[in-house]
Each structure stands twice: as structure tokens, then as C-alpha cells.
Scaffold this motif. Structure first.
Motif, short mmCIF file in Angstrom:
data_model
loop_
_atom_site.label_atom_id
_atom_site.label_comp_id
_atom_site.label_asym_id
_atom_site.label_seq_id
_atom_site.Cartn_x
_atom_site.Cartn_y
_atom_site.Cartn_z
N SER A 222 1.64 -4.27 9.48
CA SER A 222 2.32 -3.06 9.93
C SER A 222 2.17 -2.97 11.45
O SER A 222 1.18 -3.41 12.03
N ASP A 223 3.18 -2.39 12.07
CA ASP A 223 3.27 -2.38 13.53
C ASP A 223 2.25 -1.41 14.12
O ASP A 223 2.32 -0.21 13.85
N PRO A 224 1.31 -1.89 14.94
CA PRO A 224 0.29 -0.98 15.47
C PRO A 224 0.87 0.09 16.39
O PRO A 224 0.21 1.10 16.66
N ALA A 225 2.11 -0.11 16.85
CA ALA A 225 2.71 0.88 17.75
C ALA A 225 3.58 1.88 16.99
O ALA A 225 4.08 2.84 17.57
N ASP A 226 3.77 1.68 15.71
CA ASP A 226 4.63 2.57 14.92
C ASP A 226 3.83 3.84 14.60
O ASP A 226 2.76 3.76 14.00
N PRO A 227 4.34 5.02 14.98
CA PRO A 227 3.60 6.25 14.67
C PRO A 227 3.37 6.42 13.16
O PRO A 227 2.42 7.09 12.74
N ASP A 228 4.23 5.82 12.34
CA ASP A 228 4.03 5.88 10.89
C ASP A 228 3.20 4.72 10.36
O ASP A 228 2.99 4.59 9.15
N GLY A 229 2.74 3.86 11.27
CA GLY A 229 2.08 2.62 10.84
C GLY A 229 0.90 2.83 9.91
O GLY A 229 0.78 2.13 8.90
N THR A 230 0.04 3.79 10.23
CA THR A 230 -1.15 3.94 9.39
C THR A 230 -0.78 4.52 8.03
O THR A 230 -1.35 4.14 7.01
N MET A 231 0.21 5.41 8.02
CA MET A 231 0.66 5.96 6.73
C MET A 231 1.27 4.85 5.87
O MET A 231 0.96 4.73 4.69
N LEU A 232 2.08 4.01 6.51
CA LEU A 232 2.73 2.93 5.75
C LEU A 232 1.70 1.92 5.25
O LEU A 232 1.81 1.37 4.16
N SER A 233 0.70 1.71 6.08
CA SER A 233 -0.34 0.78 5.70
C SER A 233 -1.19 1.34 4.55
O SER A 233 -1.56 0.61 3.61
N ALA A 234 -1.45 2.63 4.58
CA ALA A 234 -2.18 3.27 3.47
C ALA A 234 -1.37 3.11 2.18
O ALA A 234 -1.91 2.78 1.11
N MET A 235 -0.07 3.33 2.29
CA MET A 235 0.79 3.24 1.11
C MET A 235 0.82 1.79 0.59
O MET A 235 0.77 1.55 -0.62
N HIS A 236 0.89 0.85 1.52
CA HIS A 236 0.83 -0.58 1.18
C HIS A 236 -0.45 -0.86 0.36
O HIS A 236 -0.42 -1.46 -0.71
N TYR A 237 -1.58 -0.39 0.87
CA TYR A 237 -2.85 -0.68 0.19
C TYR A 237 -2.95 0.04 -1.15
O TYR A 237 -3.48 -0.50 -2.12
N ASP A 238 -2.43 1.27 -1.21
CA ASP A 238 -2.45 1.98 -2.49
C ASP A 238 -1.63 1.23 -3.53
O ASP A 238 -2.00 1.14 -4.70
N LEU A 239 -0.49 0.68 -3.08
CA LEU A 239 0.33 -0.10 -4.01
C LEU A 239 -0.44 -1.32 -4.50
O LEU A 239 -0.56 -1.57 -5.70
N VAL A 240 -0.97 -2.08 -3.55
CA VAL A 240 -1.60 -3.35 -3.91
C VAL A 240 -2.82 -3.12 -4.81
O VAL A 240 -3.03 -3.83 -5.79
N ARG A 241 -3.60 -2.09 -4.49
CA ARG A 241 -4.75 -1.77 -5.34
C ARG A 241 -4.30 -1.46 -6.77
O ARG A 241 -5.00 -1.76 -7.73
N SER A 242 -3.11 -0.87 -6.89
CA SER A 242 -2.66 -0.38 -8.19
C SER A 242 -1.92 -1.43 -9.02
O SER A 242 -1.62 -1.18 -10.19
#
Ligand code: GAL
Length: 667
Positions: A271-291
Motif C-alpha cells: 500500500s502506498d505510504p503517501a496515500d492518506p487512506d493507506g493505513t486503512m486500506l492496509s488494515a482492511m487487507h490484513y483483516d481479509l488475509v487473516r480471515s
């Protein structure tokens, strides 16, 4: 059982003279590296000419790593066949929708339905196993690399043949195929399976049922190849776990189907470190993968220490950001954080991609961060295997994604990614961790289930969601749900199909709104929020209308409806509400606490709870560039600083705290 968070990266020593390997291993030890992925792109080194093998270097490398106590995640090299293969067997190369054949000279240039490729892929895997399979340094098999990446669809004659066989198995007769795809439309009727092609270049829209089945078939074709490799590896070393690296929300592959075949789920996150939504998208990515497979561990197989090299402009992670983002993964349950790659290449297409060991070597500030994080992770252990606590589930399916984004829709700019972010964001901001679930999996353990645009829903999936609610669950269902069945054929009547019991109004039509147009939404108490992009055109039904469209041509129509069903409740959100509106629905449904969260001290703070029998771990990560003051429960021990903590806590920019508490809930 892993006793330390796995730390390391892709290691490509074949790019370096032998003398460098010793330095690599010495520095890996210094950095706390305990796992490296080896051999991902080594086919041409291992088999320089057909059936001519060269494994000496790999033996030597495994010995070196093993002696240093560094585990190896040994990859099969099948994602990049050597040039001799495609020169000798051009039919093993993939073909695009226009009929152009790809060439070698890059990677992922193979046709997964080519018997030539498949035989040679199996052969190199067999050889790998017989040569080094018993080596003690190997901890895990890493099959292939990012299946489907670059070339998710091939349209060649091998594929045409395999697709026809797949369709024959699925439908039995060409009449059933015609019925499913609705080929009475535009004179598309097939007289024989032999007339069916891959969805190649056509003048305008393809048949959507055809495209949907091609997505299913292509997924199955890759999975079949994966299973073939796994069979070879498992028959030799049934004791070793098997993984393949996913790419988070990657549309072409149904990772739910894949994950059930894995012992460890792993993912690559750029995820793009400069994207203001980056951390949210990354959290969602990890929640998906964990699940994806709730019964096995998961890890980050690749991320970057700083920059990638494939965006138009590759913003660097700022100092501290790599650490904070790595803890984000650990907070969400990752058992490993690895990088692409260990040492930055001198040549080739990825030489400007950041690495753990940059071109400037140990003098680089990145190296200091890499060793710092490695040292911390080694001290932290694995949090007693504490699981991530999620009260809320989000329903997601790949078949829905494929159908939802097929062209020729009321709003062709309605994307799965937008719908997911819209519904995930308020949950993320309130610190409500989300599990992702297939629409047909048991949901009873979740207090609230959120359903973003489940456009394609089967009878079985619908029944599962309805029975979850009837048995006391709470569902929040968005517009454009329950529209078609598994064939992409519309459920007639007011929209909703098998989800109608959860939709307490009558959805008669849909109205995408002009760009930028906002409608007012009025709630029962007279307060107003807004909606844009889309509204249903609904009549009241047997549900209780909580909010109505309050301006424009659809004024008075339901915007949010609550329906009581059995022991539970369902909320139907008939328009793209603004965040304030959606937060109200979430507050009322119990998805987020009704009172303001401790995290509202300022944006950018992420909070995740993990718990095991007897212990809980509260992860607090400040992704923002400013100090944040938080109010947390008393009586904790902060693991990174080694101090007692509780009450008012100050987190510096990009600061992380991990608070352990004795917890008798699970004991
Ligand atoms: C991944 C891939 C790696 C490397 C990396 C660069 O997609 O698996 O081999 O190319 O991207 O970001």
C-alpha cells in the motif's frame, strides 16, 4: 509452533558473487532475520538447459543459512520459466484477448493450461524436492509467486479447450449453458460446446455470464496447478507447511478457495505510504488475509522497507513508518513480517526497489530501522498466540466482485473497492476490528455482520444470512445487494432476491446520481446528513424507516430501514450515506460503540485487541505525524518500553504501544 515473529525477506543470492553470501548471512544475524524466501526466480539457475540441472549452489546456500540458524522458506521457481522453455515450446507462452502471444524476457510468461509448461513445472519441482527436500534448514514451502500476477487471464487455444471441458462439467449440456448465460440475447446461442471461446476481443460487451464463468475457470486453472505442485512437495515432506503469497484484495483469484488449501496464508502488501487512506486500506487487507482461513496462521510475505519502483512516483516511507506499518500487521495477527527483498539488486528491473540492505549498505538509515525492528521483534515473542478479537464481520465473495464489476451496469463506477472502503472506514476509525466472511460461512459468533453490495447472491448464501439474523444476529446491508443469482441472472420482483427478508422496504428501481450531486437525508429526530452517488428508489415495506431522502426528486423515499426478523435485526442502507450517516447506522446496530471512542482524540490512531486465555494485548499505533493523547484502561504493562501504563497515554508521531494485561475473560 513458531516462538518468534518471523522476520526476513526474499533472498536472491544468485544475483551476487559467492563472497557476498557470507556477508549476507552475517548481516542477517545482526538484523534478527530468522526466515528468508529462497529460489523464487531461480529456474534458469537450477535448470540452465532442459533436463540439465545445477543444484550445487543451492545445497551450499542452504548449508550456510542452516548453520546460522536462519530458516528457509523454499520456493518453487515456476513463476518465471527460463528462456529455453519458450524458445523451444512457444505454446507454453500466454496469449492476450487480441491473440498476441507474450514473450519471455520478463516474468510470469506461462500458460497455465499448457501441458508443456505443466510437465516442465512439475519436473523442476520434483527435482527440487529430490535434490534438497530433506535439508534441515527448510521450514516451509513457498509455491510459485503471486499466482496470476501480470497475466491473470490467458486466451489461447489450450485455454479454449480446457474452458470447454470445465463448462461441460459445470452445465452438463449446451442447453443448460445457453440457459445460464441467457444466450437468446444478441443471437449468442451455442449449438455445441466446441463453439465456445475464451472471452476474446469482441466489438462490444461480452456476455456477462460468459465472463463470470471465465473468471471462475481461470481461478480453478491456477489452483489446479498449485495443487499439483503441492502434491509433489507434500508427498516428500508431509511435515512442512505450504504457502503461496497472495496479494490481498486481488480480483482474479478467489483466495477463500485457495486459503483452505494452505497451511500458512501469506500476503504481499505494497500500500502506498503517501496515500492518506493507506493505513486503512492496509488494515482492511490484513483483516481479509487473516480471515481467509480462520484455522491457520498468516503472515506478511512481502512489504517494502521504503519505496517500491513501479508507481509513477514512489514515495518513500518516512523514518518510523516501516516500523509502525509492520506492527500494524502484527497487531492484526501476523506471525511474520518479511520484505521484498533482503539485498537491493545491482541490475535488473527492481534495482531501485528498496530492500532491507540498501545499495549504500549498513550506512543507510533504512538498515538502522531494519536492525531496530528485528531486535524488538525478537524480544517480543509471539503474544501467547493471542487471537485478534473481532465482533464485526464483513461479507465478501469473489464471485460477487467479478459480477459486480462486469460492465454495462447502472453505475459502472460502482466498484467493490469503493463499497468496501465506504463501509469499512467508520469501523476502522472507531477501532472495531473486522473479520471477513464468505456469505455462506457460519456467522453466529459475530455481533454485527456488514454486507457491502452483495450484488450476486446464491439461494444458499441468502438463506445463511437470513438465518444468522433470525437467530439473533444484526446485519447492515447496503444498496445493490441481492440483485442476481450465481449465473448473473436478475432476481425479479422488488430487488433483493434471497436477501429480501433483510430489506424492510420495496426496492423498485435504482437511481445513480449525477457526479457531485448530494441529497439530504433526514432522520427520525429531524437531524440531517447527506448521501451521494446512488439512491434506491424504494417504497416503504414492513420495516421501520429510520431515515428518508429529504431533497430532490426522491424526497420521502426510505434511505435507512430497520427490520426485525426472528430474534435479530437488519438495517438496509438504500443510499451511499456520508460518513456521519453511516456512523449513525453503525451506532444504532451496535457495530461501533454509540459513545465516542477514546480514539477520537485525533485521526490516525489505530487500536487492535488480541487476547488469549489469561492475557490481552492492546496494540496502539499512531500513524499520524503528530503526537496523540489517548485515554486507555488502567493496569497494563507496555512491552516495547517495558513500563507500567494506563489512563492517559501519549503516543509520539508513528509511535507504537503494546499493552499487556492480565485478563481472566478467556481463562
Ligand atoms: C511483488 C513480487 C516481488 C517483487 C515485488 C516488488 O509483486 O512478488 O517479486 O517484484 O512485487 O514490489
Amino acid at each position: 509452533m513458531i516462538e518468534q515473529v518471523r522476520y526476513g525477506g526474499d533472498y536472491n543470492p544468485e544475483q551476487w558473487p559467492r563472497a557476498v553470501w557470507d556477508e549476507d548471512v552475517r548481516l542477517m544475524v545482526e538484523a534478527g532475520v530468522n526466515l528468508v524466501t529462497v529460489g523464487v526466480f531461480s529456474w534458469a539457475q537450477l535448470e540452465p538447459a532442459e533436463r540439465v540441472y545445477s543444484f550445487g549452489w543451492l545445497h551450499e546456500l542452504l548449508d550456510l543459512l542452516g548453520q546460522a540458524g536462519i530458516g528457509v522458506d523454499l520456493a518453487t521457481p515456476t513463476a518465471s520459466p527460463p528462456p529455453w522453455l519458450s524458445v523451444r515450446y512457444p505454446e507454453a507462452l500466454p496469449v492476450d484477448a487480441r491473440g498476441a502471444r507474450y514473450s519471455h524476457g520478463s516474468r510470469q510468461h506461462f500458460c497455465v493450461c499448457s501441458a508443456t509448461y505443466r510437465t516442465r513445472a512439475r519436473r523442476i519441482v520434483e527435482r527440487l524436492v529430490s535434490e534438497v527436500g530433506e535439508h534441515q534448514a527448510i521450514e516451509m514451502w513457498h509455491i510459485h509467486n503471486e499466482y496470476g500476477c501480470h497475466v491473470p487471464y490467458c486466451y489461447c487455444d489450450n485455454h479454449a479447450q480446457a474452458f470447454r471441458a470445465w463448462l461441460q462439467r459445470r452445465y452438463g449440456s449446451v442447453e443448460a449453458l445457453n440457459e445460464a448465460w441467457g444466450t437468446a440475447f444478441w443471437s449468442q446461442r451455442y449449438g455445441d460446446f466446441a463453439e465456445v471461446l475464451p472471452p476474446r476481443l469482441t466489438p462490444t460487451f461480452l456476455n456477462p455470464g460468459h465472463e463470470l464463468d471465465y473468471a471462475r475457470f481461470s481461478n480453478d486453472a491456477f489452483l489446479e496447478e498449485f495443487l499439483e505442485e503441492r502434491r509433489v512437495l507434500r508427498s516428500a515432506r508431509p511435515d512442512l507447511p505450504v504457502t503461496t503469497n497472495f496479494m490481498g484484495f486481488y480480483k482474479p483469484l478467489d483466495y477463500f478457495a485457495w486459503a483452505s488449501e494452505l497451511d500458512v496464508v501469506s500476503t504481499d502488501n505494497y500500500s502506498d505510504p503517501a496515500d492518506p487512506d493507506g493505513t486503512m486500506l492496509s488494515a482492511m487487507h490484513y483483516d481479509l488475509v487473516r480471515s481467509l482461513n480462520k484455522n491457520v496462521p498468516w503472515m506478511v510475505m512481502e512489504q517494502t522497507t521504503s519505496r517500491v519502483n513501479w508507481r509513477r512516483h514512489n514515495s518513500a516511507k518516512v523514518p518510523g513508518q516501516m516500523r509502525a506499518l509492520s506492527y500494524q500487521a502484527v497487531a492484526r495477527g501476523a506471525t511474520g513480517v518479511l520484505f521484498f527483498q533482503w539485498r537491493a539488486s545491482r541490475a535488473g528491473a527492481e534495482k531501485y526497489h528498496s530492500a532491507m540492505l540498501p545499495h549504500s549498505g549498513v550506512a543507510s538509515p533504512v538498515w538502522a530501522e531494519v536492525t531496530g525492528l528485528g531486535g524488538e521483534l525478537a524480544r517480543l515473542g509471539t503474544f501467547d498466540g493471542a487471537g485478534v478479537e473481532a465482533r464485526v464481520a464483513m461479507v465478501f465473495s469473489w464471485a460477487n466482485w467479478w459480477a459486480l464489476e462486469a460492465p454495462a451496469k447502472p453505475a459502472n463506477d460502482l466498484t467493490m473497492a469503493d463499497q468496501l472502503s465506504w463501509m469499512y472506514r467508520p469501523l476502522y476509525e472507531a477501532g472495531a476490528t473486522v473479520d471477513f466472511c464468505r456469505p455462506d460461512e457460519p456467522l453466529g459468533r459475530y455481533e454485527v455482520v456488514v454486507v457491502p453490495s452483495l450484488y450476486l447472491v446464491t439461494a444458499k448464501e441468502g438463506a445463511n444470512l437470513v438465518s444468522y439474523v433470525e437467530r439473533g444476529g444484526t446485519a447492515v446491508v447496503s444498496f445493490w445487494s441481492g440483485i442476481v443469482d450465481e449465473r448473473d441472472v436478475v432476481h425479479l420482483g422488488p430487488y433483493g432476491g434471497p436477501l429480501r427478508p433483510l430489506i424492510g422496504c420495496e426496492v423498485l428501481d435504482v437511481a445513480p446520481l449525477p457526479d457531485g450531486e448530494e441529497l439530504e437525508v433526514e432522520w427520525e429526530d429531524g437531524t440531517r446528513t447527506a448521501a451521494g452517488f446512488w439512491t434506491d428508489v424504494a417504497d416503504e415495506g414492513d420495516g421501520h424507516v429510520l431515515a428518508r431522502i429529504a431533497s430532490g426528486p426522491w424526497a420521502g423515499r426510505p434511505a435507512v430501514v430497520e427490520a426485525r426478523r426472528g430474534e435479530g435485526r437488519a438495517y438496509y442502507v438504500a443510499a451511499r450515506l456520508d460518513p456521519a450517516g453511516l456512523e449513525r447506522v453503525y451506532g444504532r446496530s451496535g457495530a461501533v460503540p454509540a459513545e465516542p471512542s477514546v480514539l477520537r482524540s485525533g485521526p490516525g490512531v489505530e487500536r487492535v485487541m488480541r487476547a488469549s486465555a489469561g492475557q490481552s494485548y492492546e496494540f496502539l499505533i499512531n500513524h499520524s505525524a503528530e503526537e496523540r493523547v489517548l485515554e486507555i484502561a488502567p493496569g497494563g504493562f507496555e512491552l516495547l518500553g517495558g513500563t507500567q501504563i494506563g489512563g492517559r497515554v501519549t503516543l509520539p508521531p508513528l509511535g507504537v504501544a503494546i499493552v499487556r494485561r492480565e485478563d481472566d475473560r478467556g481463562a
